[in-house]
Design a protein around this motif. Structure first.
Motif, PDB file in Angstrom:
ATOM      1  N   PHE A  36      32.579  29.834  -0.084  1.00 47.49           N
ATOM      2  CA  PHE A  36      31.609  29.947   1.008  1.00 47.49           C
ATOM      3  C   PHE A  36      31.636  28.694   1.878  1.00 47.49           C
ATOM      4  CE2 PHE A  36      27.329  28.957   2.591  1.00 47.49           C
ATOM      5  CZ  PHE A  36      27.136  30.028   3.446  1.00 47.49           C
ATOM      6  N   LEU A  37      31.662  27.527   1.243  1.00 50.06           N
ATOM      7  CA  LEU A  37      31.686  26.269   2.002  1.00 50.06           C
ATOM      8  C   LEU A  37      32.945  26.155   2.853  1.00 50.06           C
ATOM      9  CD1 LEU A  37      30.321  23.800  -0.696  1.00 50.06           C
ATOM     10  CD2 LEU A  37      29.145  24.612   1.355  1.00 50.06           C
ATOM     11  N   ASN A  38      34.079  26.517   2.287  1.00 45.98           N
ATOM     12  CA  ASN A  38      35.335  26.446   3.047  1.00 45.98           C
ATOM     13  C   ASN A  38      35.301  27.383   4.248  1.00 45.98           C
ATOM     14  OD1 ASN A  38      36.391  24.518   1.325  1.00 45.98           O
ATOM     15  ND2 ASN A  38      37.455  26.025   0.054  1.00 45.98           N
ATOM     16  N   THR A  39      34.816  28.600   4.046  1.00 44.46           N
ATOM     17  CA  THR A  39      34.709  29.560   5.150  1.00 44.46           C
ATOM     18  C   THR A  39      33.765  29.036   6.224  1.00 44.46           C
ATOM     19  OG1 THR A  39      35.101  31.369   3.617  1.00 44.46           O
ATOM     20  CG2 THR A  39      34.131  31.937   5.735  1.00 44.46           C
ATOM     21  N   PRO A  93      21.589  29.358   2.218  1.00 43.27           N
ATOM     22  CA  PRO A  93      23.008  29.127   1.935  1.00 43.27           C
ATOM     23  C   PRO A  93      23.369  29.326   0.461  1.00 43.27           C
ATOM     24  CG  PRO A  93      21.915  27.070   2.527  1.00 43.27           C
ATOM     25  CD  PRO A  93      20.937  28.164   2.751  1.00 43.27           C
ATOM     26  N   THR A  94      22.441  28.984  -0.425  1.00 45.06           N
ATOM     27  CA  THR A  94      22.700  29.197  -1.850  1.00 45.06           C
ATOM     28  C   THR A  94      22.912  30.678  -2.135  1.00 45.06           C
ATOM     29  OG1 THR A  94      21.362  27.279  -2.449  1.00 45.06           O
ATOM     30  CG2 THR A  94      21.728  28.916  -4.167  1.00 45.06           C
ATOM     31  N   THR A  95      22.079  31.511  -1.558  1.00 44.20           N
ATOM     32  CA  THR A  95      22.191  32.957  -1.767  1.00 44.20           C
ATOM     33  C   THR A  95      23.504  33.486  -1.204  1.00 44.20           C
ATOM     34  OG1 THR A  95      19.797  33.178  -1.700  1.00 44.20           O
ATOM     35  CG2 THR A  95      21.078  35.175  -1.316  1.00 44.20           C
ATOM     36  N   LEU A  96      23.838  33.064   0.001  1.00 43.58           N
ATOM     37  CA  LEU A  96      25.084  33.534   0.609  1.00 43.58           C
ATOM     38  C   LEU A  96      26.301  33.042  -0.157  1.00 43.58           C
ATOM     39  CD1 LEU A  96      24.177  33.076   4.383  1.00 43.58           C
ATOM     40  CD2 LEU A  96      24.301  35.219   3.083  1.00 43.58           C
ATOM     41  N   ALA A  97      26.217  31.827  -0.704  1.00 44.07           N
ATOM     42  CA  ALA A  97      27.352  31.257  -1.423  1.00 44.07           C
ATOM     43  C   ALA A  97      27.550  31.880  -2.794  1.00 44.07           C
ATOM     44  CB  ALA A  97      27.165  29.747  -1.566  1.00 44.07           C
ATOM     45  N   THR A  98      26.484  32.205  -3.476  1.00 44.69           N
ATOM     46  CA  THR A  98      26.622  32.611  -4.874  1.00 44.69           C
ATOM     47  C   THR A  98      26.357  34.091  -5.149  1.00 44.69           C
ATOM     48  OG1 THR A  98      24.337  31.932  -5.314  1.00 44.69           O
ATOM     49  CG2 THR A  98      26.070  30.310  -5.735  1.00 44.69           C
ATOM     50  N   HIS A  99      25.800  34.808  -4.211  1.00 43.18           N
ATOM     51  CA  HIS A  99      25.474  36.214  -4.472  1.00 43.18           C
ATOM     52  C   HIS A  99      26.000  37.147  -3.387  1.00 43.18           C
ATOM     53  CE1 HIS A  99      23.100  34.718  -7.716  1.00 43.18           C
ATOM     54  NE2 HIS A  99      22.278  34.072  -6.907  1.00 43.18           N
ATOM     55  N   SER A 100      27.198  36.881  -2.909  1.00 38.54           N
ATOM     56  CA  SER A 100      27.794  37.726  -1.857  1.00 38.54           C
ATOM     57  C   SER A 100      28.382  38.992  -2.499  1.00 38.54           C
ATOM     58  CB  SER A 100      28.845  36.946  -1.076  1.00 38.54           C
ATOM     59  OG  SER A 100      29.807  36.395  -1.961  1.00 38.54           O
ATOM     60  N   PHE A 101      27.508  39.899  -2.866  1.00 38.95           N
ATOM     61  CA  PHE A 101      27.888  41.116  -3.588  1.00 38.95           C
ATOM     62  C   PHE A 101      28.856  41.980  -2.795  1.00 38.95           C
ATOM     63  CE2 PHE A 101      24.127  42.229  -1.185  1.00 38.95           C
ATOM     64  CZ  PHE A 101      24.426  43.476  -0.669  1.00 38.95           C
ATOM     65  N   TRP A 102      28.832  41.893  -1.487  1.00 35.18           N
ATOM     66  CA  TRP A 102      29.675  42.735  -0.637  1.00 35.18           C
ATOM     67  C   TRP A 102      31.155  42.394  -0.756  1.00 35.18           C
ATOM     68  CZ3 TRP A 102      25.798  39.501   0.812  1.00 35.18           C
ATOM     69  CH2 TRP A 102      26.165  38.287   1.372  1.00 35.18           C
ATOM     70  N   THR A 103      31.474  41.257  -1.364  1.00 33.89           N
ATOM     71  CA  THR A 103      32.878  40.861  -1.523  1.00 33.89           C
ATOM     72  C   THR A 103      33.423  41.207  -2.906  1.00 33.89           C
ATOM     73  OG1 THR A 103      32.315  38.647  -2.321  1.00 33.89           O
ATOM     74  CG2 THR A 103      32.570  38.927   0.073  1.00 33.89           C
TER      75      THR A 103
END
Length: 179
Positions: A36-39, A93-103
């Motif tokens: 997530f951070l790299n993206t 950001p924590t949620t987007l980084a660690t719980h991106s279920f769509w991927t």
């Protein structure tokens, strides 16, 4: 009043414990957050100031410190609106980084991450309520509008008084003028 004293520590608990856990296992959390951070850095790196660290472990530690500090402040009722805002800013950001279920392709893992994502969305809702909680007092915006109205009324009164005074002075001057 008692409701806030009970609700705040309950809501803060997940952030304080999560922050402590992230500090203890910063490398593992950084590894999970790294894609997530790299993206994000690829997309917005030119907008982010150079002073902001780009090292995932450092960012995880900063995030953990925010969660612990703001969580404790929120639980104690010290600057609760600010603390809730900081927690919300950390949660997104924590949620987007660690719980991106769509991927995620695996249905079982996808469902688990979806549950965690929506749990965090629910926490965000609670924090939004806390950010807007004025303890029954009028908001700053309402007080500013009200103060502006008061200033306007005072200006109108002063204008009317000034006009009356000017009229009186004009009448006196008229009387003293020779005819």
């Amino acid at each position: 009043m008692i409701l806030r004293r009970v609700a705040r520590p309950l809501l803060a608990t997940i952030f304080v414990t999560g922050g402590i856990n992230a500090l203890r296992q910063a490398e593992g959390h950084a590894k999970a957050a790294e894609p997530f951070l790299n993206t994000t850095l690829d997309k917005f790196g030119d907008v982010i100031p150079e002073q902001v660290p780009r090292d995932p472990v450092t960012l995880v530690r900063i995030d953990a410190a925010v969660k612990i500090g703001a969580g404790l402040a929120f639980a104690a009722g010290k600057a609760p609106r600010l603390a809730a805002g900081l927690l919300l800013g950390s949660l997104v950001p924590t949620t987007l980084a660690t719980h991106s279920f769509w991927t995620i392709k695996d249905p079982g893992e996808r469902q688990q991450q979806q549950i965690q994502f929506f749990k965090n969305a629910s926490l965000a809702g609670g924090l939004l309520l806390a950010v807007s909680d004025t303890h029954g007092k009028p908001s700053a915006a309402w007080r500013a509008r009200n103060a502006a109205k008061d200033v306007g009324r005072s200006a109108e009164r002063l204008t009317r008084r000034g006009q009356k005074r000017a009229n009186k002075l004009a009448k006196r001057a008229q009387k003293k003028l020779p005819s």
